[in-house]
Design a protein around this motif. Structure first.
Motif, short mmCIF file in Angstrom:
data_model
loop_
_atom_site.label_atom_id
_atom_site.label_comp_id
_atom_site.label_asym_id
_atom_site.label_seq_id
_atom_site.Cartn_x
_atom_site.Cartn_y
_atom_site.Cartn_z
N GLU A 161 0.82 -1.21 0.00
CA GLU A 161 0.00 0.00 0.00
C GLU A 161 0.85 1.27 0.00
O GLU A 161 0.81 2.06 -0.94
CB GLU A 161 -0.95 -0.01 1.21
N ASP A 162 1.65 1.44 1.05
CA ASP A 162 2.40 2.69 1.21
C ASP A 162 3.35 2.97 0.05
O ASP A 162 3.29 4.04 -0.56
CB ASP A 162 3.21 2.65 2.51
N ILE A 163 4.27 2.04 -0.20
CA ILE A 163 5.31 2.30 -1.19
C ILE A 163 4.75 2.51 -2.59
O ILE A 163 5.13 3.48 -3.27
CB ILE A 163 6.39 1.20 -1.16
N PRO A 164 3.84 1.66 -3.10
CA PRO A 164 3.29 1.93 -4.43
C PRO A 164 2.60 3.29 -4.55
O PRO A 164 2.78 3.99 -5.55
CB PRO A 164 2.28 0.78 -4.63
N GLU A 165 1.85 3.68 -3.52
CA GLU A 165 1.18 4.98 -3.56
C GLU A 165 2.18 6.11 -3.44
O GLU A 165 2.08 7.13 -4.14
CB GLU A 165 0.14 5.06 -2.45
N MET A 184 5.28 6.18 -4.40
CA MET A 184 6.07 6.33 -5.61
C MET A 184 5.23 6.85 -6.78
O MET A 184 5.79 7.20 -7.82
CB MET A 184 6.70 4.99 -6.01
N GLY A 185 3.92 6.87 -6.63
CA GLY A 185 3.06 7.34 -7.71
C GLY A 185 2.68 6.26 -8.70
O GLY A 185 2.23 6.57 -9.82
N LEU A 186 2.83 4.99 -8.30
CA LEU A 186 2.39 3.91 -9.19
C LEU A 186 0.87 3.90 -9.32
O LEU A 186 0.32 3.45 -10.32
CB LEU A 186 2.85 2.55 -8.65
N CYS A 187 0.20 4.39 -8.28
CA CYS A 187 -1.25 4.46 -8.26
C CYS A 187 -1.67 5.47 -7.20
O CYS A 187 -0.88 5.81 -6.31
CB CYS A 187 -1.86 3.09 -7.94
N GLU A 188 -2.88 5.97 -7.31
CA GLU A 188 -3.41 6.85 -6.27
C GLU A 188 -3.96 6.02 -5.12
O GLU A 188 -3.91 6.44 -3.96
CB GLU A 188 -4.49 7.77 -6.85
N ASP A 189 -4.53 4.89 -5.45
CA ASP A 189 -5.09 3.98 -4.45
C ASP A 189 -4.63 2.57 -4.82
O ASP A 189 -4.90 2.10 -5.93
CB ASP A 189 -6.62 4.06 -4.47
N TYR A 190 -3.93 1.91 -3.89
CA TYR A 190 -3.36 0.60 -4.19
C TYR A 190 -4.41 -0.40 -4.65
O TYR A 190 -4.11 -1.34 -5.39
CB TYR A 190 -2.63 0.06 -2.96
N ARG A 191 -5.67 -0.20 -4.25
CA ARG A 191 -6.73 -1.12 -4.63
C ARG A 191 -7.05 -1.05 -6.12
O ARG A 191 -7.67 -1.97 -6.68
CB ARG A 191 -7.99 -0.84 -3.81
N ASP A 192 -6.60 0.05 -6.77
CA ASP A 192 -6.82 0.17 -8.22
C ASP A 192 -5.78 -0.63 -9.00
O ASP A 192 -5.95 -0.85 -10.20
CB ASP A 192 -6.75 1.63 -8.64
N GLY A 193 -4.70 -1.03 -8.34
CA GLY A 193 -3.66 -1.79 -9.00
C GLY A 193 -2.75 -0.93 -9.87
O GLY A 193 -2.97 0.29 -10.01
N TYR A 194 -1.75 -1.54 -10.47
CA TYR A 194 -0.80 -0.84 -11.32
C TYR A 194 -0.09 -1.88 -12.17
O TYR A 194 -0.13 -3.08 -11.89
CB TYR A 194 0.22 -0.04 -10.49
N ASP A 195 0.53 -1.40 -13.22
CA ASP A 195 1.26 -2.29 -14.12
C ASP A 195 2.72 -2.43 -13.67
O ASP A 195 3.25 -1.59 -12.94
CB ASP A 195 1.24 -1.76 -15.55
N VAL A 196 3.35 -3.48 -14.10
CA VAL A 196 4.80 -3.66 -13.93
C VAL A 196 5.39 -3.93 -15.30
O VAL A 196 5.12 -4.97 -15.88
CB VAL A 196 5.12 -4.82 -12.97
N PRO A 197 6.15 -2.96 -15.87
CA PRO A 197 6.49 -1.68 -15.27
C PRO A 197 5.35 -0.67 -15.38
O PRO A 197 4.47 -0.80 -16.23
CB PRO A 197 7.69 -1.23 -16.12
#
Length: 300
Positions: free
Chosen positions: A219-223, A225-238
Motif C-alpha cells: 500500500e504505502d510504497i506503491p502509492e 512512488m506514484g504507481l497508483c493513487e489507491d493501491y486497490r486500483d492496482g498498477y502495471d509492472v512496469p
C-alpha cells in the motif's frame, strides 16, 4: 548428533499472509534434507517463539532470525523468549551489520543453541536482491540500462535499520552491474517518494528490503512512488512515472532464493548442511524460471 533449524520471524495478527514466506522457505530447506528438523516460530503468531524450542527434539539447534536488520527483536525479544542463558546485547560484537553467531544454552530445555545474526545482514542477501530484480523483469541478465533502488523502512529509533540497506546497496554498486544503485527509505532521507528524481536511467527496479508483503510494501510504497493513487486500483509492472518506468518487485523476503540465506547463516554457525546450499540455488532457479519443478531428492 541430530540438528534442527528454527526460523524465527515476526508474523502478524492482522495479515495472515505475512508468515507465508517463512513457511515456504522452511519447506524448501526441508525438501533438500539440510536438517533433521525444520520449524518456524513467530512473535505475533503460533507457534510462538517462547515455545518453539519444545517443538524440536534435537539437542543441537540453529536459530536464524528472519529479520532484515539487527535491533530490538534480534537483540532483546528473541533471546529473551528463547531463554538463552548468558545472552548479552554485545554477544555478537557487531557493528550493526556484522553479526555472526553465538552458542548458548536454552535455560529451560537444556538444548545447545547456535543463535545466528539476522538473515537480512548476511552477504548472501545481496544475491537475493539481484535475483529479485531478475525475477520482476524476467531477465536473468538485467543490469545495463537499469537503475536499482534498494528500499528500507528507515527509522530514527534504530540506526541499524538503515545500515543494512546501505550495506547491500554498496555491495551491489561495487558489482558494476546496474547503471545506478541507490538506497532509499520510507521514513528518512532520501525518501522513496521521490524515486524518479534520484535516477537518470529510464528503467528503475525497486526492491523493498522487507521479509513479507504487507501494508508498507503493498500500500504505502506503491502509492508514495506514484504507481497508483489507491493501491486497490492496482498498477502495471512496469508502471510509467514521471517519464520513467518503475519495475516494482515487492518484498525481497518473498524471493525463493531467500532459503539459501537462511541455510548459509546456519552453515556459518557450524551446521553440517552438505551440498544443500548448491541444491537450494538450483531448485529456486528452476522454480522461478520454469514455473515450478520437482525438488531434487533429499540425500539419505
Amino acid at each position: 548428533m541430530s540438528q534442527a533449524l528454527v526460523i524465527v520471524a515476526h508474523g502478524s495478527h492482522l495479515n495472515p499472509e505475512s508468515s507465508t514466506p517463512t513457511y515456504e522457505h522452511a519447506d524448501t530447506i526441508r525438501r533438500v534434507g539440510a536438517f533433521d528438523e525444520v520449524v518456524a516460530g513467530f512473535w505475533k503468531e503460533e507457534p510462538h517463539v517462547r515455545e518453539v524450542l519444545r517443538t524440536v527434539t534435537a539437542d543441537e539447534v540453529f536459530v536464524v532470525p528472519l529479520f532484515i536488520s539487527e535491533g530490538y527483536f534480534t537483540e532483546e525479544v528473541i533471546p529473551r523468549e528463547l531463554r538463552l542463558d548468558g545472552w548479552a546485547e554485545d554477544a555478537w560484537e557487531s557493528d550493526g551489520t556484522s553479526a555472526t553467531s553465538v552458542t548458548l544454552t536454552a535455560a529451560d530445555t537444556g538444548q545447545r543453541i547456535h543463535y545466528c545474526g539476522p538473515a537480512g545482514t548476511h552477504d548472501a542477501m545481496t544475491d537475493v536482491i539481484v535475483r529479485r530484480a531478475e525475477s520482476v523483469t524476467g531477465d536473468p541478465g538485467v543490469g545495463e540500462g537499469f537503475g536499482l533502488a534498494v528500499v528500507g523502512h528507515g527509522t530514527n529509533r534504530n540506526e541499524n535499520s538503515a545500515k543494512a540497506i546501505r550495506y547491500h546497496a554498496d555491495r551491489i554498486r561495487e558489482m558494476d552491474r546496474f547503471d545506478e544503485v541507490r538506497d532509499l527509505y520510507m521514513d528518512e532521507d532520501p525518501e522513496v517518494d521521490d524515486v524518479t528524481e534520484f535516477f537518470e536511467s529510464e528503467d528503475i527496479v525497486v526492491v523493498p528490503l522487507f521479509v513479507a508483503d504487507g501494508y508498507h510494501t503493498q500500500e504505502d510504497i506503491p502509492e508514495d512512488m506514484g504507481l497508483c493513487e489507491d493501491y486497490r486500483d492496482g498498477y502495471d509492472v512496469p508502471e510509467p512515472v514521471d517519464g520513467k518506468r518503475i519495475w516494482y518487485a515487492g518484498a525481497v523476503g518473498t524471493e525463493a532464493l531467500m532459503a539459501d540465506v537462511i541455510i548459509e547463516r546456519a552453515a556459518d554457525a557450524g551446521a553440517d548442511v552438505g551440498d544443500a546450499i548448491e541444491r537450494v540455488r538450483e531448485l529456486t532457479r528452476v522454480a522461478e524460471e520454469d514455473g515450478g519443478a520437482e525438488a531434487p531428492p533429499a540425500d539419505d
